[in-house]
Design a protein around this motif. Structure first.
Motif, PDB file in Angstrom:
ATOM      1  N   UNK A  82      14.493  -4.809  -5.334  1.00 39.63           N
ATOM      2  CA  UNK A  82      14.409  -4.686  -3.846  1.00 39.63           C
ATOM      3  C   UNK A  82      15.354  -3.355  -3.405  1.00 39.63           C
ATOM      4  N   UNK A  83      16.535  -3.007  -4.191  1.00 46.49           N
ATOM      5  CA  UNK A  83      17.000  -1.829  -4.062  1.00 46.49           C
ATOM      6  C   UNK A  83      16.239  -0.633  -4.464  1.00 46.49           C
ATOM      7  N   UNK A  84      15.624  -0.677  -5.425  1.00 38.30           N
ATOM      8  CA  UNK A  84      14.749   0.537  -5.891  1.00 38.30           C
ATOM      9  C   UNK A  84      13.630   0.812  -4.643  1.00 38.30           C
ATOM     10  N   UNK A  85      12.937  -0.336  -4.119  1.00 37.69           N
ATOM     11  CA  UNK A  85      12.278  -0.014  -3.127  1.00 37.69           C
ATOM     12  C   UNK A  85      12.849   0.709  -1.625  1.00 37.69           C
ATOM     13  N   UNK A  86      14.051   0.245  -1.308  1.00 37.23           N
ATOM     14  CA  UNK A  86      14.698   0.580  -0.254  1.00 37.23           C
ATOM     15  C   UNK A  86      14.928   2.140  -0.513  1.00 37.23           C
ATOM     16  N   UNK A  87      15.583   2.561  -1.865  1.00 41.18           N
ATOM     17  CA  UNK A  87      16.156   3.916  -2.072  1.00 41.18           C
ATOM     18  C   UNK A  87      14.770   4.894  -2.188  1.00 41.18           C
ATOM     19  N   UNK A  97       7.686   2.479  -0.425  1.00 42.52           N
ATOM     20  CA  UNK A  97       7.492   2.320  -1.698  1.00 42.52           C
ATOM     21  C   UNK A  97       7.747   0.840  -2.121  1.00 42.52           C
ATOM     22  N   UNK A  98       7.012   0.261  -2.900  1.00 41.11           N
ATOM     23  CA  UNK A  98       7.184  -1.210  -3.253  1.00 41.11           C
ATOM     24  C   UNK A  98       6.905  -1.316  -4.709  1.00 41.11           C
ATOM     25  N   UNK A  99       7.224  -2.803  -5.335  1.00 40.38           N
ATOM     26  CA  UNK A  99       7.165  -3.042  -6.670  1.00 40.38           C
ATOM     27  C   UNK A  99       6.096  -4.102  -6.792  1.00 40.38           C
ATOM     28  N   UNK A 100       5.706  -4.075  -7.804  1.00 40.70           N
ATOM     29  CA  UNK A 100       4.508  -4.852  -8.259  1.00 40.70           C
ATOM     30  C   UNK A 100       4.252  -5.216  -9.602  1.00 40.70           C
ATOM     31  N   UNK A 101       3.722  -6.347 -10.100  1.00 39.75           N
ATOM     32  CA  UNK A 101       3.629  -6.812 -11.559  1.00 39.75           C
ATOM     33  C   UNK A 101       2.311  -6.131 -11.789  1.00 39.75           C
ATOM     34  N   UNK A 102       1.422  -5.550 -11.050  1.00 43.85           N
ATOM     35  CA  UNK A 102       0.243  -4.957 -11.652  1.00 43.85           C
ATOM     36  C   UNK A 102      -0.212  -3.889 -10.646  1.00 43.85           C
ATOM     37  N   UNK A 103      -0.577  -2.545 -11.375  1.00 46.61           N
ATOM     38  CA  UNK A 103      -1.060  -1.463 -10.515  1.00 46.61           C
ATOM     39  C   UNK A 103      -2.381  -1.420 -10.326  1.00 46.61           C
ATOM     40  N   UNK A 136       8.659  -6.799  -1.243  1.00 43.71           N
ATOM     41  CA  UNK A 136       8.539  -6.798  -0.077  1.00 43.71           C
ATOM     42  C   UNK A 136       7.701  -5.454   0.317  1.00 43.71           C
ATOM     43  N   UNK A 137       6.771  -5.488   1.159  1.00 43.65           N
ATOM     44  CA  UNK A 137       5.937  -4.338   1.533  1.00 43.65           C
ATOM     45  C   UNK A 137       4.904  -4.153   0.637  1.00 43.65           C
ATOM     46  N   UNK A 138       4.300  -4.544  -0.171  1.00 43.21           N
ATOM     47  CA  UNK A 138       3.278  -4.166  -1.272  1.00 43.21           C
ATOM     48  C   UNK A 138       1.964  -3.840  -0.415  1.00 43.21           C
ATOM     49  N   UNK A 139       1.577  -4.406   0.350  1.00 45.85           N
ATOM     50  CA  UNK A 139       0.308  -4.127   1.076  1.00 45.85           C
ATOM     51  C   UNK A 139       0.411  -3.066   2.221  1.00 45.85           C
ATOM     52  N   UNK A 140       1.719  -2.855   2.803  1.00 47.04           N
ATOM     53  CA  UNK A 140       1.852  -1.834   3.964  1.00 47.04           C
ATOM     54  C   UNK A 140       2.125  -0.654   3.270  1.00 47.04           C
ATOM     55  N   UNK A 141       2.714  -0.826   2.122  1.00 44.26           N
ATOM     56  CA  UNK A 141       2.836   0.585   1.259  1.00 44.26           C
ATOM     57  C   UNK A 141       1.314   1.017   0.796  1.00 44.26           C
ATOM     58  N   UNK A 146      -2.429  -6.903   6.775  1.00 43.94           N
ATOM     59  CA  UNK A 146      -2.780  -8.347   6.427  1.00 43.94           C
ATOM     60  C   UNK A 146      -3.688  -8.979   7.522  1.00 43.94           C
ATOM     61  N   UNK A 147      -4.581  -9.679   6.931  1.00 39.63           N
ATOM     62  CA  UNK A 147      -5.643 -10.198   7.723  1.00 39.63           C
ATOM     63  C   UNK A 147      -4.871 -11.249   8.835  1.00 39.63           C
ATOM     64  N   UNK A 148      -4.001 -12.050   8.021  1.00 38.71           N
ATOM     65  CA  UNK A 148      -3.282 -13.119   9.163  1.00 38.71           C
ATOM     66  C   UNK A 148      -2.004 -13.460   8.269  1.00 38.71           C
ATOM     67  N   UNK A 149      -0.960 -13.940   9.010  1.00 42.61           N
ATOM     68  CA  UNK A 149       0.136 -14.164   8.505  1.00 42.61           C
ATOM     69  C   UNK A 149       1.303 -13.201   8.375  1.00 42.61           C
ATOM     70  N   UNK A 150       2.158 -13.422   7.436  1.00 42.52           N
ATOM     71  CA  UNK A 150       3.279 -12.317   7.110  1.00 42.52           C
ATOM     72  C   UNK A 150       3.517 -12.058   5.712  1.00 42.52           C
ATOM     73  N   UNK A 151       4.428 -10.955   5.688  1.00 46.19           N
ATOM     74  CA  UNK A 151       4.685 -10.324   4.182  1.00 46.19           C
ATOM     75  C   UNK A 151       5.873 -11.270   3.684  1.00 46.19           C
ATOM     76  N   UNK A 152       6.398 -11.178   2.606  1.00 50.95           N
ATOM     77  CA  UNK A 152       7.485 -11.995   1.867  1.00 50.95           C
ATOM     78  C   UNK A 152       8.911 -11.217   2.596  1.00 50.95           C
ATOM     79  N   UNK A 153       9.680 -12.091   2.770  1.00 53.80           N
ATOM     80  CA  UNK A 153      11.248 -11.652   3.221  1.00 53.80           C
ATOM     81  C   UNK A 153      11.994 -11.223   2.235  1.00 53.80           C
ATOM     82  N   UNK A 154      12.943 -10.367   2.146  1.00 58.27           N
ATOM     83  CA  UNK A 154      13.743  -9.963   1.126  1.00 58.27           C
ATOM     84  C   UNK A 154      14.630 -11.095   0.545  1.00 58.27           C
ATOM     85  N   UNK A 155      14.801 -12.203   1.196  1.00 60.00           N
ATOM     86  CA  UNK A 155      15.693 -13.244   0.671  1.00 60.00           C
ATOM     87  C   UNK A 155      14.909 -14.103  -0.248  1.00 60.00           C
TER      88      UNK A 155
END
Length: 254
Positions: A82-87, A97-103, A136-141, A146-155
């Motif tokens: 999470x800190x990496x994404x922010x920095x 910036x975002x982190x993901x398990x698959x490119x 957080x923010x994979x899709x917006x990055x 999103x078609x509907x709903x929300x993204x993940x929250x930091x917590x």
């Protein structure tokens, strides 16, 4: 003289046959090369025109593996990513910036079986899909709404009890063909039921030409649900992404 002339004519006919055979062989090889080159060019043009579902023009990607005892705790790993994404997002020349398990367009996630919660079918009859952990923010990055709903929250990233998921559009329609998937529950593999908090456009994860049906059915979960030490960062740049490599590496080390 007649004998010599006849011998010369016979040799000439033999040489002509050899030359003819060589010419036929050369033409055949040339045709094979032309067909191969044509197919290669067509494949290249298809790849150039293929749509991965996001803008990859100025996208810098890097893989990270966290080593050492300091990252034994899931919370420590989640905090790092999470800190990496922010920095990285704060770097000059970086859009997000975002982190993901698959490119996307490079590799797929792990294979899981999905069923609506309460479905009486067994795992053998479940829908096979691709699961991708993310921050957080994979899709917006990637410039995707999103078609509907929300993204993940930091917590939710470091909380193993935060069982929420974002379904890809195709998977949502397969799991819940008769209605809206948002806020419904789905069983993923042998894990607990996850609440669907978002519906996202489908991404191209596997390389073009190698994807299977399960690669087109996607579920994204918060990082803590897999807690892998190996993740990747996606960094869209405002200009040439190669110019950001040193700065991004420095931030990752820091």
């Amino acid at each position: 003289d007649l004998r010599d002339s006849g011998r010369s004519a016979s040799q000439s006919r033999g040489q002509n046959r050899v030359r003819s055979a060589l010419v036929i062989g050369e033409i055949a090889l040339a045709l094979v090369l032309l067909v191969g080159a044509s197919l290669m060019v067509q494949s290249f043009m298809r790849l150039q025109a293929a749509d991965p579902g996001f803008n990859s023009d100025r996208l810098l990607t890097m893989r990270i593996t966290l080593a050492g005892d300091q990252y034994d705790a899931i919370s420590a790993r989640a905090q790092y990513f999470h800190t990496v994404s922010q920095r990285l997002s704060a770097l000059p020349g970086v859009e997000a910036a975002a982190v993901t398990g698959a490119i996307p367009a490079d590799d797929g996630g792990c294979t899981v079986a999905g069923l609506p919660a309460g479905d009486a079918r067994t795992q053998d009859d479940a829908i096979t899909a691709t699961q991708v952990p993310a921050g957080v923010g994979l899709f917006s990055t990637l410039g995707i709404d999103l078609i509907a709903g929300r993204d993940f929250r930091p917590n939710e990233l470091g909380d193993t009890l935060a069982r929420v998921a974002i379904l890809g559009e195709r998977l949502a329609s397969k799991l819940f063909p008769g209605g809206d998937a948002l806020n419904r529950e789905v069983r993923i593999g042998a894990q607990h039921a996850f609440t669907v908090i978002g519906i996202a456009p489908d991404l191209q994860y596997e390389e073009f030409g190698e994807e299977l049906e399960q690669d087109r059915l996607q579920v994204t979960v918060p990082y803590a649900q897999t807690a892998s030490r190996a993740m990747a960062v996606l960094v869209p740049a405002r200009a040439n992404p190669a110019q950001l490599q040193t700065a991004v590496k420095d931030e990752l080390r820091a």
